[in-house]
Enzyme design. Structure first.
Site, short mmCIF file in Angstrom:
data_model
loop_
_atom_site.label_atom_id
_atom_site.label_comp_id
_atom_site.label_asym_id
_atom_site.label_seq_id
_atom_site.Cartn_x
_atom_site.Cartn_y
_atom_site.Cartn_z
N GLU A 1 -4.89 1.91 2.58
CA GLU A 1 -4.95 0.77 3.50
C GLU A 1 -5.07 1.24 4.94
OE1 GLU A 1 -3.32 -2.19 6.36
OE2 GLU A 1 -2.55 -0.20 5.89
N GLU A 2 -4.43 2.36 5.26
CA GLU A 2 -4.31 2.76 6.65
C GLU A 2 -5.63 3.20 7.28
OE1 GLU A 2 -1.96 2.07 8.38
OE2 GLU A 2 -0.04 2.22 7.32
N ASP B 1 6.25 0.67 6.59
CA ASP B 1 4.80 0.57 6.44
C ASP B 1 4.29 1.68 5.53
OD1 ASP B 1 2.17 -0.19 6.84
OD2 ASP B 1 1.98 0.86 8.74
N HIS C 1 0.84 -1.21 0.00
CA HIS C 1 0.00 0.00 0.00
C HIS C 1 0.87 1.25 0.00
CE1 HIS C 1 0.34 1.02 4.38
NE2 HIS C 1 0.31 -0.28 4.59
N ASP D 1 3.38 -6.31 3.51
CA ASP D 1 2.97 -5.20 4.38
C ASP D 1 3.35 -5.47 5.82
OD1 ASP D 1 1.85 -2.88 5.34
OD2 ASP D 1 -0.20 -3.63 5.36
N HIS E 1 3.76 3.00 12.53
CA HIS E 1 2.87 4.16 12.70
C HIS E 1 3.50 5.29 13.52
CE1 HIS E 1 -1.07 1.68 11.90
NE2 HIS E 1 -0.22 1.65 10.88
#
Length: 454
Positions: A323-324, A289, A277, A351, A421
């Site tokens: 995606e997030e 990520d 993603h 991912d 994140h």
């Protein structure tokens, strides 16, 4: 009897020859990735020249434009954009937070969770209720919770060897904590960051509100901040917490999945997808990520092309958007595939970070998994020992409804949630060799899928 023995010998010889040919090709794939790999420099550009790429942002659009241009430069047979409407949430000015213990005010790091509403302009200050589970919260009287800030402080389980299992056991607090707290009259929710590392970086991520429940602001607090808040409350249950955040949700924005493909030479209507993603959280460069998964996916096609391997089936690299905080890219891709009656036989997603490859999780029938197991001896020399039932990936998940067999690339999981994140998910945390080994591993699997089918 002689005819039977002869036939068996012929089959054995053919099998051995095929295994030898495959082992030679897979060795070439790894040699190409480790000697001439491009993924690391691509990742440098994506993270350092473009940076954060939250859906709907200018950074996300820059990433779309760049990856499309990059795949065109690689000379793939077809490169195109697939329209998708995505959520557009913005953080606004930097958050503020502190613990007030008597006259002592201690500033702590927080970050609004994606999808949260803002606090009132002057912020929220209130007493705090600390809980470790939804069950603990639900057992409380509403009178005890009303007007308070609920502090969800259940850590990830450090005894889990697979850190994704530990994450799965704690992340419901982030996703649904605000709703659970609001049902009992809370005015805000603070969530312990999803990591076992003790640091000062809030680990953000998406949250959601249930229908018919008041929308209360919610934020992640760093693990060091969470430990301090918990200790303060143990010493003084009357301590209060203040936080202010300025986020908002704007109307959905138009964005794109970016698709590049090498057309199959024998069965072009059968498609194998490999992807990651393109979006990342707004505080992060999104190196692990999921910048790593994106550049590895493009590298798969580059390797096949560089080695002159002409796949029988169409191989697609897909950079999924959103995606997030919505998964709209993955849903749209599967919807278009269904509408066009496309036959996706397999999909591979990366991912889980750009770390040392360990294997692949498989989502499919026992019969489909059984076809993959004989490939283990070919992949084991490259450290790919964990091949069997598992998860695929969020973006490729919607393809399961089309009968597609899903493969989730599994790197070593121990460091992923150190960076996940956060603002420290940067290019510098990625090892070039580990990243290139991952791209080669995915290319080897795609080669075997293309040659043998499922």
């Amino acid at each position: 009897m002689k005819k039977t023995i002869t036939l068996l010998l012929i089959l054995v010889v053919h099998y051995v020859q095929a295994q030898y040919t495959d082992s030679v090709t897979i060795r070439k794939i790894y040699d190409e990735a480790l000697s001439n790999g491009k993924s690391y420099e691509w990742l440098r550009h994506l993270t350092k020249k473009i940076g954060p790429r939250l859906s709907g942002s200018a950074g996300a659009q820059k990433a779309v434009d760049w990856t499309k241009q990059l795949m065109e430069q690689q000379g793939f047979d077809r490169v195109y954009l697939q329209d998708v409407m995505v959520p557009h949430w913005v953080r606004g000015a930097k958050e503020e937070a502190y613990i007030l213990n008597g006259k002592k005010k201690t500033v702590v790091p927080i970050a609004a969770l994606g999808g949260s509403v803002a606090t009132p302009p002057k912020g929220i200050g209130a007493g705090v209720i600390e809980v470790k589970s939804f069950a603990e919260l639900r057992a409380m009287s509403p009178d005890k919770v009303k007007g308070k800030i609920v502090f969800f402080n259940r850590p990830m389980d450090p005894t889990k060897i697979n850190t994704f299992e530990a994450y799965a056991g704690a992340v419901e607090q982030r996703a649904n904590g605000a709703t659970e707290a609001a049902r009992l009259g809370a005015v805000g929710a603070i969530i312990r960051s999803m990591t076992n590392v003790h640091d000062d970086y809030p680990h953000v991520g998406g949250m959601r509100y249930a229908t018919g429940v008041p929308l209360i602001p919610t934020a992640a607090i760093s693990t060091n901040g969470a430990d301090l808040l918990s200790k303060t409350l143990a010493e003084n249950p009357n301590a209060t917490f203040f936080f202010k955040q300025n986020c908002e949700t704007l109307p959905d924005a138009k964005s794109y999945n970016v698709v590049g493909e090498i057309r199959g030479s024998e069965k072009p209507d059968e498609i194998i997808v490999v992807g990651g993603h393109l979006d990342s959280w707004d505080l992060a460069e999104g190196a692990h990520d999921d910048g790593a998964g994106c550049v590895q996916s493009i590298e798969v096609l580059r390797i096949l092309k560089a080695l002159g391997i002409k796949p029988k089936r169409t191989i697609r690299a897909v950079m999924f958007m959103n995606e997030e905080n919505g998964l709209k890219g993955g849903i749209q891709y599967a919807d278009v595939a269904k509408k066009n009656n496309e036959k996706h036989i397999a999909a591979v997603e990366s991912d889980n970070g750009g770390f040392t490859p360990r294997g692949f999780g498989i989502v499919g029938t026992p019969e489909q998994r059984a076809k993959v197991i004989p490939w283990k001896p070919l992949l084991a020399p490259y450290g790919l020992h964990e091949i069997g039932p598992g998860s695929g990936g969020a973006d490729i998940g919607p393809l399961a409804q089309l009968g597609t067999v899903l493969f989730g690339f599994k790197p070593d999981s121990q460091r992923y949630f150190d960076y996940h994140h956060t603002m420290v998910d940067t290019f510098e945390t990625v090892s070039q060799r580990e990243l290139e080994l991952g791209g080669a591993s995915m290319a080897a699997l795609v080669y075997l899928l293309d040659k043998n089918g499922l």
